[in-house]
Design a protein around this motif. Structure first.
Motif, short mmCIF file in Angstrom:
data_model
loop_
_atom_site.label_atom_id
_atom_site.label_comp_id
_atom_site.label_asym_id
_atom_site.label_seq_id
_atom_site.Cartn_x
_atom_site.Cartn_y
_atom_site.Cartn_z
N GLN A 200 45.71 43.56 37.62
CA GLN A 200 45.17 44.11 38.81
C GLN A 200 43.87 43.66 39.32
O GLN A 200 43.64 43.41 40.60
N LYS A 201 42.98 43.26 38.49
CA LYS A 201 41.61 42.75 38.95
C LYS A 201 41.93 41.31 39.76
O LYS A 201 41.40 40.96 40.68
N GLU A 204 43.70 42.23 43.23
CA GLU A 204 42.52 42.60 43.98
C GLU A 204 41.75 41.44 44.49
O GLU A 204 41.01 41.49 45.60
N THR A 205 41.44 40.66 43.54
CA THR A 205 40.40 39.72 43.92
C THR A 205 40.95 38.27 44.90
O THR A 205 40.36 37.79 45.86
N CYS A 207 44.43 38.19 45.95
CA CYS A 207 45.91 38.43 46.25
C CYS A 207 46.04 39.51 47.63
O CYS A 207 47.02 39.53 48.62
N VAL A 208 45.00 40.23 47.60
CA VAL A 208 45.02 41.45 48.59
C VAL A 208 45.14 40.97 50.14
O VAL A 208 45.55 41.64 50.73
N ALA A 213 46.69 45.81 49.48
CA ALA A 213 46.45 46.32 48.08
C ALA A 213 47.64 47.23 47.48
O ALA A 213 47.68 47.26 46.26
N ASP A 214 48.55 47.81 48.46
CA ASP A 214 49.51 48.43 47.92
C ASP A 214 50.77 47.42 47.86
O ASP A 214 52.16 47.88 47.86
#
Length: 327
Positions: A200-201, A204-205, A207-208, A213-214
């Protein structure tokens, strides 16, 4: 000890022992540690100088003590140094026993009658070391023949195959615990919380910005539907993240900046978006991807259920026919 081993032998022995210890405790590559690290070479040179200095100091002290002795004590000391040590005497005796030859003084007892131009022949027995070695080879040959040609023990080829198989099993076991060795052929979906949190980290760093984010998609495709451009599933996703997307317009390759374990973690995390409902989902891209392995399993299950239903129907038909005939 000093009288037993001369300094020109003692100093190299001690020095090379220290070099061996340094090589054992200091990690190095293909070259010795003192060649890869100049500091270690300077240290070894310093050690050599210290050893030579110690030998010089101890030799000077011995000379001073010798000069302080009276004539009688010097004579005793000289006689003791001139006499061979017990070790030297033992080595000479052992050598003579292994050689098995008579001393020169006793050669007259074994001279043969052969005489050629003044050259005489001695009737020496075979040296014990040679004779015992010959007996050992005979025993070894018999044991080898019985073991490998009578009882058909594993030869070197069979032993190689066994050891190779054991090594392969050891490698596979090691790969199970060494997650950083994962590749496209061995990657599996990670389910542990620590791996998913790490994924997840990373998501979020990195790929978001493209996938939201979803996972609904933006510049990049939607990760929540069943449509995939380069294939779904952990292996395809791992390959896409590692090698990058379509040439010229797809995602960049992340294998240069992410470790194999990190790629497996982020791939496992983004697969969790499957079936979720994002806020602003992007239109589907690519084709519907179906897990063939899951499909095969499902087909086998359906076929089994159909066979079971057919069997139950046949039993019910037979029971109905039997009841009707009885009536």
């Amino acid at each position: 000890m000093r009288n037993l081993i001369p300094s020109y032998i003692r100093v190299p022995i001690v020095f090379f022992i220290i070099v061996g210890l340094v090589e054992y405790f200091v990690e190095s590559g293909d070259q010795p540690a003192f060649m890869e690290q100049p500091v270690i070479m300077l240290f070894l040179l310093l050690v050599l100088l210290v050893l030579l200095a110690i030998e010089g100091i101890v030799g000077s002290m011995d000379n001073i003590l010798y000069q302080s002795l009276d004539e009688e004590a010097k004579a005793r000391y000289d006689a003791k140094r001139a006499a061979p040590s017990k070790l030297v005497v033992w080595v000479k005796d052992t050598y003579q026993k292994l050689l098995g030859s008579k001393p020169i003084e006793q050669e007259g007892e074994i001279i043969l009658d052969h005489n050629y131009d003044g050259i005489k022949e001695l009737d020496n027995s075979l040296p014990p070391w040679w004779l015992y070695g010959f007996y050992a080879t005979i025993i070894f040959g018999v044991v080898y023949m019985v073991r490998y040609h009578v009882f058909n023990a594993d030869d070197q080829f069979a032993e190689y195959e066994i050891e190779y198989a054991e090594a392969q099993r050891a490698i596979e076991e090691y790969k199970k615990t060494a997650k950083n060795l994962v590749d496209i052929n061995t990657v599996e979906v990670l389910t542990e919380a620590a791996d998913l949190n790490a994924g997840q980290k990373i998501f979020e760093t990195n790929c978001v910005v493209c996938h939201m984010a979803d996972g609904g998609g933006g510049i990049g495709p939607n990760l929540t539907d069943n449509y995939w451009i380069l294939g779904g599933g952990i292996k395809n996703v791992f390959k896409t993240v590692s090698e990058g997307g379509r040439d010229g317009k797809g995602m960049v390759a992340w294998k240069a900046s992410l470790k194999p374990l990190e790629i497996a973690q982020v791939s496992s995390y983004l697969l969790q978006f499957q079936g979720t409902t994002p806020a602003n989902p992007k239109d589907p891209e690519g084709e519907i991807w179906v897990d063939e392995s899951a499909g095969e399993t499902g087909n086998e299950t359906e076929e089994g259920n159909e066979e079971e239903s057919t069997t139950e129907d046949a039993v019910e038909t037979m029971e109905t026919t039997t009841v009707a005939s009885n009536n």
